[in-house]
Design a protein around this motif. Structure first.
Motif, mmCIF file in Angstrom:
data_model
loop_
_atom_site.group_PDB
_atom_site.id
_atom_site.type_symbol
_atom_site.label_atom_id
_atom_site.label_comp_id
_atom_site.label_asym_id
_atom_site.label_seq_id
_atom_site.Cartn_x
_atom_site.Cartn_y
_atom_site.Cartn_z
ATOM 1 N N HIS A 32 -6.589 -64.507 -37.927
ATOM 2 C CA HIS A 32 -6.182 -64.130 -36.690
ATOM 3 C C HIS A 32 -4.987 -62.880 -36.888
ATOM 4 C CE1 HIS A 32 -2.238 -66.336 -36.950
ATOM 5 N NE2 HIS A 32 -2.749 -67.247 -37.765
ATOM 6 N N ASP A 51 1.703 -65.878 -42.628
ATOM 7 C CA ASP A 51 0.778 -66.315 -41.365
ATOM 8 C C ASP A 51 0.378 -65.201 -40.378
ATOM 9 O OD1 ASP A 51 -0.542 -68.067 -39.754
ATOM 10 O OD2 ASP A 51 1.099 -69.082 -39.009
ATOM 11 N N MET A 52 -0.930 -64.589 -40.599
ATOM 12 C CA MET A 52 -1.605 -64.796 -41.872
ATOM 13 C C MET A 52 -2.152 -63.416 -42.096
ATOM 14 S SD MET A 52 -5.392 -66.503 -40.372
ATOM 15 C CE MET A 52 -6.130 -66.073 -41.592
ATOM 16 N N GLU A 82 -4.797 -66.915 -31.953
ATOM 17 C CA GLU A 82 -4.747 -68.212 -32.564
ATOM 18 C C GLU A 82 -3.375 -69.031 -32.411
ATOM 19 O OE1 GLU A 82 -4.273 -71.094 -35.857
ATOM 20 O OE2 GLU A 82 -2.745 -69.415 -35.390
ATOM 21 N N GLU A 83 -2.152 -68.525 -32.384
ATOM 22 C CA GLU A 83 -0.981 -69.018 -32.219
ATOM 23 C C GLU A 83 -0.719 -69.613 -31.008
ATOM 24 O OE1 GLU A 83 0.583 -69.716 -34.901
ATOM 25 O OE2 GLU A 83 0.683 -68.001 -36.273
ATOM 26 N N GLU A 108 -6.199 -68.613 -43.704
ATOM 27 C CA GLU A 108 -4.870 -68.919 -43.325
ATOM 28 C C GLU A 108 -4.106 -69.064 -44.881
ATOM 29 O OE1 GLU A 108 -3.077 -69.540 -40.900
ATOM 30 O OE2 GLU A 108 -4.481 -69.742 -38.932
HETATM 31 ZN ZN LIG Z 1 -2.057 -68.950 -38.826
#
Ligand SMILES: [Zn+2]
Length: 377
Positions: A78, A104-105, A138-139, A163
């Motif tokens: 992501h 991350d990430m 994604e977050e 990840e």
């Molecule tokens: Zn992540």
């Protein structure tokens, strides 16, 4: 990238990290997508870029051909981070590099692309075609990309997620899921002094629901139910006519996911004049380790030893990732293949410099070796 060196890889990581990309900043996320796109074009990938929607950035897929045709590997990463712009910057101190999203990430994304560049520069190809899929949201639970991730996963033999790794470099072979439910109760307002008996309290009814749902929590099973937000009432001198709450739960397996769903739908009516409505919110289904994931893990662990990494180890991760969607669909998913470091979602997010070369080599070896007849594929 002919030679894999710490300096070369650190430059690659830095380039990703210096383009700030909080999830809610579609322009920033798209600049990351531009960067990834140009790297992937540089190694002959076919680009498939879907314009963002609902205020999120684009979804980028770079398709890298393999030696063998047919369904290949889906590499998931992501591009968004949890850090608003200007919060903190990239820096190196001692044997660590810090920066927004470095652990991350973006570090994992950078290594995955560098691994493919390395194969390209040394005249090699991945054994199977590799689709590098970069997600913009994604977050916040991947609301705009979940359907695309699931559709792609079903077209691939296996999914690799870069990840960050678990402590000491552990790969993620299973992930707990997350369930979210929105609750709303509606009663009847009344002057709390003069006409109290005529009121029907929505807050009181919600209080019963909160106790019923939180009672499902079972720590030994890692099943946690949290009502983290409650809003109700408008005045202390009024019987509250409306209340809203958000129930957020960590569900280790589908058993707990179902248990919670059943409980939400079976919430008892304490006051027959108060109505309760429940709606399922954004969640991530749990995924467990299957024999196919074990086979992928065994293969990756063997390659890790070969690249000089300490024996990798495996873990079940508490937090979610896009791997939850693919794993829950039954597509063999190996997660946590990214960097070694720590401090996710803090200003102290870092990667350990010494992991960059071996972890990138590991990814390159996975691309080179995974194919029909290997690791159950
Ligand atoms: Zn992540």
């Amino acid at each position: 990238m002919r030679e894999l060196t710490t300096d070369g890889l650190l430059d690659a990581v830095r380039a990703w990290v210096e383009i700030e990309s909080p999830t809610n900043d579609a322009a920033g996320v798209n600049r990351v997508a531009d960067h990834a796109e140009s790297l992937l074009r540089g190694i002959g990938a076919t680009i498939d870029r879907t314009p963002g929607r609902d205020g999120f950035g684009d979804i980028l897929i770079g398709r890298v051909p393999g030696e063998v045709n047919g369904p290949g590997l889906l590499l998931l990463g992501h591009m968004d981070t949890v850090h608003q712009r200007g919060t903190f910057g990239y820096r190196v101190a001692g044997d660590r590099a810090y920066g927004p999203g470095i652990y991350d990430m973006k570090g994992g994304n950078a290594m995955a692309v560098a691994a493919l560049q390395h194969l390209h520069a040394t005249g090699k190809r991945p054994r199977l075609p590799v689709s590098v899929m970069m997600i913009p949201d994604e977050e916040v639970g991947s609301p705009s990309s979940r359907a695309a991730i699931e559709a792609e996963a079903l077209k691939h033999r296996a999914v690799l997620v870069v990840e960050p790794s678990g402590e000491g470099g552990k790969f993620t072979v299973a992930r707990h899921g997350i369930a979210r439910w929105h609750l709303r109760t509606e009663g009847r307002p009344a002057h709390a002094g003069a006409y109290h008996a005529e009121g029907r309290s929505a807050v009181r009814e919600m209080a019963h629901h909160i106790l019923a749902l939180e009672a499902l929590t079972d720590h030994p099973r890692s099943f946690f139910v949290n009502i983290g937000i409650v809003q109700g009432g408008t005045h202390e001198n009024m019987v509250p006519a409306e209340c809203r709450a958000i129930c957020y739960a960590l569900v280790p397996t589908v058993t707990e996911q179902t248990e919670l769903r059943d409980a939400v739908h079976a919430l008892e009516h304490h006051d027959p004049d108060v109505t309760t409505t429940v709606t399922e919110g954004l969640g991530r289904p749990p995924f467990g380790k299957t024999p196919a994931i074990q086979a992928l893990y065994d293969h990756a662990a063997m390659l890790a030893v070969e690249t000089g990494l300490p024996s990798a180890g495996e873990r079940v991760a508490g937090g979610g990732s896009d791997g939850n969607f693919t794993g829950a669909l039954g597509v063999p998913t190996l997660d946590g293949l990214g960097v070694i470091g720590g401090g996710p979602h803090t200003r102290e997010e870092y990667v350990e410099l010494r992991c960059l070369v071996p972890r990138t080599r590991l990814l390159a070896r996975l691309f080179e070796t995974l194919g029909p007849g290997v690791a159950g594929l």
